[in-house]
Motif scaffolding. Structure first.
Motif, short mmCIF file in Angstrom:
data_model
loop_
_atom_site.label_atom_id
_atom_site.label_comp_id
_atom_site.label_asym_id
_atom_site.label_seq_id
_atom_site.Cartn_x
_atom_site.Cartn_y
_atom_site.Cartn_z
N LYS A 1 0.82 -1.20 0.00
CA LYS A 1 0.00 0.00 0.00
C LYS A 1 0.86 1.26 0.00
N PHE B 1 2.97 1.93 -2.03
CA PHE B 1 3.15 2.37 -3.42
C PHE B 1 1.81 2.62 -4.12
N TRP B 2 0.75 2.73 -3.33
CA TRP B 2 -0.56 3.01 -3.91
C TRP B 2 -1.13 4.24 -3.20
N MET C 1 -3.32 6.81 -1.95
CA MET C 1 -4.76 7.00 -1.93
C MET C 1 -5.16 8.45 -2.17
N ARG D 1 -2.92 7.05 -10.06
CA ARG D 1 -2.31 6.22 -9.02
C ARG D 1 -1.27 5.23 -9.56
N PRO D 2 -1.52 4.55 -10.69
CA PRO D 2 -0.48 3.64 -11.18
C PRO D 2 0.83 4.35 -11.52
N GLY E 1 2.31 5.58 -8.26
CA GLY E 1 2.78 4.40 -7.54
C GLY E 1 4.09 3.88 -8.08
N HIS F 1 -2.25 6.03 5.30
CA HIS F 1 -3.19 5.72 4.22
C HIS F 1 -4.61 5.61 4.78
#
Length: 261
Positions: A146, A148-149, A151, A158-159, A162, A261
């Motif tokens: 998470k 690397f994601w 929010m 996000r990709p 990330g 997060h």
């Protein structure tokens, strides 16, 4: 003028027979100036901490106050960055800080500085990075990813964000190692160059005649050496402190991952 890079060359002091080990192959066990510099730093640090803690007083003396000051500095640092769990990681961060600080400062008195060797700084960086990974997976499991994601970013981005975060994460040990290595290397090279100017221009001035004009320049170079030496003591402390700060920040990322997060 002497080669300013010569001071960073690893040289054998005591030659010992090579040993052949499985997987590693032939290992050279010779004792080098690097071993001596690191061992000397370790002995000085242990001696300093033993002196600080062996006869503690309610009203601390100068040595005890210095030791408690360093202890409190890193304790407050870990607590302020990591939070209530910072005390768990204080021993690691303090050990990193005091080892790097000891090697940096001792290098100003010896002819060799251990932290000016990339192998040493990479080792510190990889140990820190390894601990971050272990803590990250131990506390979060697969939820570690998470990190690397983001929010907070728009879903469509996000990709991309990330991926940038992932690459940045992998580069952390590289930047940790290069920052310490580059600062210690550059400072010592500058000191060596200006010290070489002092000697060369002083000898030129001793020749008399037009060479006397070299004395003012030699005096200016000497002033630069004094100023750079004072700056190097500051840099020695700051680089150890920055390493400790970044170690706390990286640990905080995985310790408080759910909160972030």
């Amino acid at each position: 003028m002497a080669d300013p890079i010569h001071q960073f060359q690893i040289q054998k002091v005591i030659d010992l027979p090579d040993v052949s080990l499985p997987v590693l192959g032939v290992v050279d066990l010779a004792i080098t100036n690097s071993h001596i510099a690191m061992t000397a730093a370790f002995v000085v640090i242990v001696g300093f901490l033993a002196a600080v803690t062996s006869n503690a007083q309610v009203v601390p003396g100068r040595l005890q106050a210095a030791g408690e000051g360093l202890f409190g500095l890193i304790d407050n640092l870990a607590d302020s960055i990591i939070g209530h769990e910072g005390r768990k990681y204080f021993p690691f961060v303090f050990t990193l800080f005091i080892l790097i600080l000891g090697m940096n400062i001792l290098g100003l008195f010896l002819t060799f500085t251990a932290t000016s060797q990339l192998a040493i700084t990479v080792t510190f960086a990889l140990i820190t990075f390894g601990l971050v990974l272990v803590v990250g997976f131990a506390k979060n499991g697969l939820g570690f990813f998470k990190l690397f994601w983001p929010m907070g970013a728009p879903l469509a981005l996000r990709p991309v964000v990330g991926l940038i975060e992932f690459v940045s994460f992998l580069l952390r040990p590289v930047t940790l190692a290069l920052r310490l290595f580059g600062n210690m290397l550059g400072g010592h090279v500058a000191l060596k160059i200006f010290a070489g100017f002092v000697v060369s221009l002083g000898l030129l001035g001793l020749g008399g005649g037009v060479g006397l004009l070299a004395f003012p320049v030699a005096a200016l170079s000497l002033g630069m050496v004094v100023a750079l030496t004072a700056l190097e003591f500051l840099v020695a402390f700051l680089q150890a402190f920055v390493f400790a700060v970044l170690a706390c920040i990286y640990l905080n990322d995985v310790v408080n991952l759910d909160h972030a997060h």
